[in-house]
Design an enzyme around this catalytic site. Structure first.
Site, PDB file in Angstrom:
ATOM      1  N   CYS A 285       0.821  -1.218   0.000  1.00 17.93           N
ATOM      2  CA  CYS A 285       0.000   0.000   0.000  1.00 17.93           C
ATOM      3  C   CYS A 285       0.854   1.267   0.000  1.00 17.93           C
ATOM      4  O   CYS A 285       1.453   1.591  -0.999  1.00 17.93           O
ATOM      5  CB  CYS A 285      -1.024  -0.019   1.133  1.00 17.93           C
ATOM      6  SG  CYS A 285      -2.362   1.159   0.798  1.00 17.93           S
TER       7      CYS A 285
ATOM      8  N   HIS B 234      -3.791  -4.711   0.533  1.00 20.20           N
ATOM      9  CA  HIS B 234      -3.330  -5.080   1.873  1.00 20.20           C
ATOM     10  C   HIS B 234      -3.419  -6.593   2.094  1.00 20.20           C
ATOM     11  O   HIS B 234      -4.336  -7.065   2.767  1.00 20.20           O
ATOM     12  CB  HIS B 234      -4.162  -4.351   2.941  1.00 20.20           C
ATOM     13  CG  HIS B 234      -3.772  -2.931   3.160  1.00 20.20           C
ATOM     14  ND1 HIS B 234      -2.745  -2.563   4.008  1.00 20.20           N
ATOM     15  CD2 HIS B 234      -4.255  -1.786   2.631  1.00 20.20           C
ATOM     16  CE1 HIS B 234      -2.621  -1.248   4.005  1.00 20.20           C
ATOM     17  NE2 HIS B 234      -3.516  -0.748   3.176  1.00 20.20           N
TER      18      HIS B 234
ATOM     19  N   GLU C  57      -1.800  -8.417   4.093  1.00 20.95           N
ATOM     20  CA  GLU C  57      -1.694  -8.793   5.524  1.00 20.95           C
ATOM     21  C   GLU C  57      -3.072  -8.865   6.175  1.00 20.95           C
ATOM     22  O   GLU C  57      -3.265  -9.594   7.146  1.00 20.95           O
ATOM     23  CB  GLU C  57      -0.760  -7.826   6.273  1.00 20.95           C
ATOM     24  CG  GLU C  57      -1.358  -6.506   6.732  1.00 20.95           C
ATOM     25  CD  GLU C  57      -1.632  -5.519   5.605  1.00 20.95           C
ATOM     26  OE1 GLU C  57      -1.347  -5.827   4.434  1.00 20.95           O
ATOM     27  OE2 GLU C  57      -2.160  -4.424   5.911  1.00 20.95           O
TER      28      GLU C  57
END
Ligand code: MN
Length: 244
Positions: A110, A214, A216
């Site tokens: 990001c 994203h 994660e």
């Protein structure tokens, strides 16, 4: 047994009860731990600290966060520019330059893709929603763990090999994107409106992968997103073996 690779995760700074705190969102270290890496948080620092950190770590993870300050790539601020921390830009630019010199693997997420592209000489679109005609929504209101739009991954790219597909569903929590791509990066994924969603390094001896979404946040639910961390940590392990 070889020691597990140490992954430096770039941190940010925020005011909590009137006191500045250094932090990262916990999902980054959690994904690195699941991948078999040892995460450490790199706070905002100095050029000297950045060089020292690069010599300590086996891989650099540029995390998400604030907008990159347009001063960092020589532009003036668009009215829709969000919060910036110039000192964070400076630290991350120093980290990327030191990592480039040491051929240290980088994975960027990001804000990280924006920061990486800036450090290597590229530029950004400061607010895609007002600057891009016919754009899709890139700032989802749904839960961060779920995807909200597709992206087209370039056939034969490293990203394609990792994710195993050319059409991938991703989450989207950004309003900036890469405009001019830095010389030693190449685009490997785009959203349906053309927004750049991933880039890779072009130099064979330097592993660089950056995504605008994203992973994660999605990694506990979607195996392909955790694989991005698994492959990164694996590469940092190999790097370590070469050096020793
Ligand atoms: Mn997006």
């Amino acid at each position: 047994m070889a020691r597990k690779p140490i992954i430096g995760i770039t941190g940010s700074q925020k005011d909590v009860n009137g006191i500045d705190h250094s932090f990262v969102h916990s999902k980054y270290p959690e994904a690195v731990l699941r991948a078999g890496g040892i995460p450490i948080i790199l706070p905002i620092g100095t050029d000297e600290a950045a060089e020292a950190w690069v010599n300590m770590i086996d891989g650099l993870l540029l995390s998400g966060g604030e907008d990159v300050d347009p001063q960092s790539y020589g532009a003036n601020p668009h009215p829709e520019l969000g919060k910036t921390i110039l000192e964070r830009d400076e630290t991350e630019i120093a980290l990327v330059k030191a990592a480039e010199k040491e051929r240290l693997p980088i994975f960027a997420i990001c804000r990280g893709i924006a920061s990486l592209n800036t450090a290597l000489g590229g530029t950004l679109t400061q607010d895609i929603h007002s600057q891009l005609d016919d754009g899709i929504k890139h700032h989802q209101d749904g839960s961060r763990i779920n995807a909200s739009h597709d992206c087209e991954v370039e056939e034969g790219s490293r990203l394609h090999r990792i994710l195993g597909d050319t059409r991938v569903s991703i989450n989207s929590m950004h309003h900036q994107a890469i405009a001019h791509v830095a010389d030693n990066l190449k685009v490997v994924a785009r959203a349906p409106d053309g927004v750049i969603e991933a880039v890779e390094g072009t130099e064979a001896d330097w592993s660089v992968l950056a995504v605008q979404w994203h992973p994660e946040e999605m990694a506990v639910k979607y195996e392909n997103m955790q694989r991005l961390f698994d492959v990164f940590v694996e590469e940092c392990t190999e790097e370590e073996a070469v050096q020793s």
